[in-house]
Design an enzyme around this catalytic site. Structure first.
Site, PDB file in Angstrom:
ATOM      1  N   GLN A 151       0.827  -1.198   0.000  1.00  0.00           N
ATOM      2  CA  GLN A 151       0.000   0.000   0.000  1.00  0.00           C
ATOM      3  C   GLN A 151       0.871   1.262   0.000  1.00  0.00           C
ATOM      4  OE1 GLN A 151      -3.148  -0.046  -0.411  1.00  0.00           O
ATOM      5  NE2 GLN A 151      -3.850  -2.062   0.239  1.00  0.00           N
ATOM      6  N   ASP A 249      -7.621 -10.231   0.380  1.00  0.00           N
ATOM      7  CA  ASP A 249      -7.312  -8.880  -0.113  1.00  0.00           C
ATOM      8  C   ASP A 249      -6.890  -8.998  -1.580  1.00  0.00           C
ATOM      9  OD1 ASP A 249      -6.650  -6.230  -0.432  1.00  0.00           O
ATOM     10  OD2 ASP A 249      -4.782  -6.342   0.716  1.00  0.00           O
ATOM     11  N   CYS A 276     -10.248  -3.080  -3.167  1.00  0.00           N
ATOM     12  CA  CYS A 276      -9.913  -1.775  -3.739  1.00  0.00           C
ATOM     13  C   CYS A 276     -10.863  -1.409  -4.877  1.00  0.00           C
ATOM     14  CB  CYS A 276      -8.456  -1.740  -4.222  1.00  0.00           C
ATOM     15  SG  CYS A 276      -8.074  -2.961  -5.499  1.00  0.00           S
TER      16      CYS A 276
END
Length: 324
Positions: A151, A249, A276
């Protein structure tokens, strides 16, 4: 990087590059690196810059020098450990890429490694210094190789981790799956609160980083496996291994349909889905909740990319009943 030698960001929905002398979005130390690298490349290549290089990526370990409370370096221009990754334009023939890499190593404080990819001729790939960074999130250390995802917003990364942990509430006796685990961002924090973490990642460099992170953080209850999530889950099911809770994720495309099916089969009591892309999140939640097997309890957006329409989300699903 544009074909005419522009250095900056690509315009929205375009391959054109907006030439930028400085970038107000970057941490001041990384903007300083950007400006110095930009001038160096212009001087080094001259009119052939656009023909020789396709892109330049600057990756900084801001967490390694940040104040834990604010995420901002006490001295705004304190050097940040930085990797430079240059991608040569396909078909270009750089005369001495190793010399360029060596010169870039000394162009600004904090640069720990320079990598030039896709160099034509006999070189292929050139690097000097390190091929990875060591960053810090909430007191934990992470090795991040040039090819591994991490990130980019250090302040909100901490928030993302805290929201995911609060949603999932791992227990000391539980076995946890971390799917699409990357360099082990979530695994590291899950491992401190559960019996064992099974981390699954298909990118080889990220798997190596995750294993290195176990040593950096003195953790021995994380098993980092290389492979696709759907394949590893099927293997775990075949071996009759249990998964009590799961965190996934995935990239923007979302989870593979077979991975979702395997998750339903393994039937963890709760699934934390970090996303995301809201559209693929909604699609995958609908799949997981089909047949009344799971229900959505909460979804918390986290603004990882201010001034853009992109958003991260932390969603929690819980199993309905005790079906298997």
């Amino acid at each position: 990087m544009g074909t005419a030698g522009e250095i900056g960001f690509k315009l929205t929905e375009s391959h054109d590059v907006q030439d930028l002398e400085e970038c107000g979005l970057l941490h001041p130390a990384l903007d300083q690196v950007y400006q110095l690298v930009r001038r160096k490349l212009i001087d080094y290549f001259g009119d052939t810059l656009g023909q020789m290089l396709q892109s330049v990526t600057i990756r900084g370990a801001i967490g390694a020098v940040s104040n834990a409370a604010t995420g901002i370096a006490p001295n705004a221009v304190k050097a940040v450990p930085t990797l430079l990754i240059l991608n040569a334009r396909p078909g270009s023939m750089m005369e001495n890429p190793h010399q360029l890499a060596q010169e870039l190593m000394t162009i600004a404080p904090g640069i720990v490694g320079v990598i030039i990819e896709r160099v034509g001729g006999r070189y292929g790939r050139v690097f000097v210094g390190q091929e990875f960074l060591t960053d810090v999130v909430l007191g934990r250390r992470f090795r991040i190789s040039a090819d591994s995802f991490f990130q980019v917003n250090p302040i909100q990364t901490s928030v993302l981790v805290e929201r995911a942990m609060a949603a999932l509430e791992p227990q000391r006796h539980e076995i946890v799956l971390d799917g699409y685990s990357g360099v082990g961002l979530f695994s590291t924090f899950l491992a401190s609160q559960c019996a064992r973490v099974i981390a699954v990642e298909s990118q080889p460099s990220a798997v190596m980083d995750a294993r290195a992170g176990c040593a950096l953080n003195n953790q021995n209850n994380i098993t980092a496996l290389e492979g696709t999530l759907e394949r590893i889950l099927n293997q775990l099911h075949y071996r009759r291994e249990r998964i009590d809770i799961a965190l996934v994720d995935p990239p923007r495309a979302g989870c593979h349909p077979k991975a979702l099916q395997a998750l339903q089969t393994m039937a963890p009591r709760a699934i934390c889905y970090v996303s995301c892309d809201p559209s693929t999140l909604a699609r995958d939640i609908a799949t997981l909740c089909s047949g009344g097997r799971y229900r959505l309890v909460s979804a918390q957006p986290v603004d990882m990319f201010p001034q853009t329409y992109h958003i991260e989300s932390v969603a929690l699903l819980v199993r309905v009943g005790k079906w298997q």
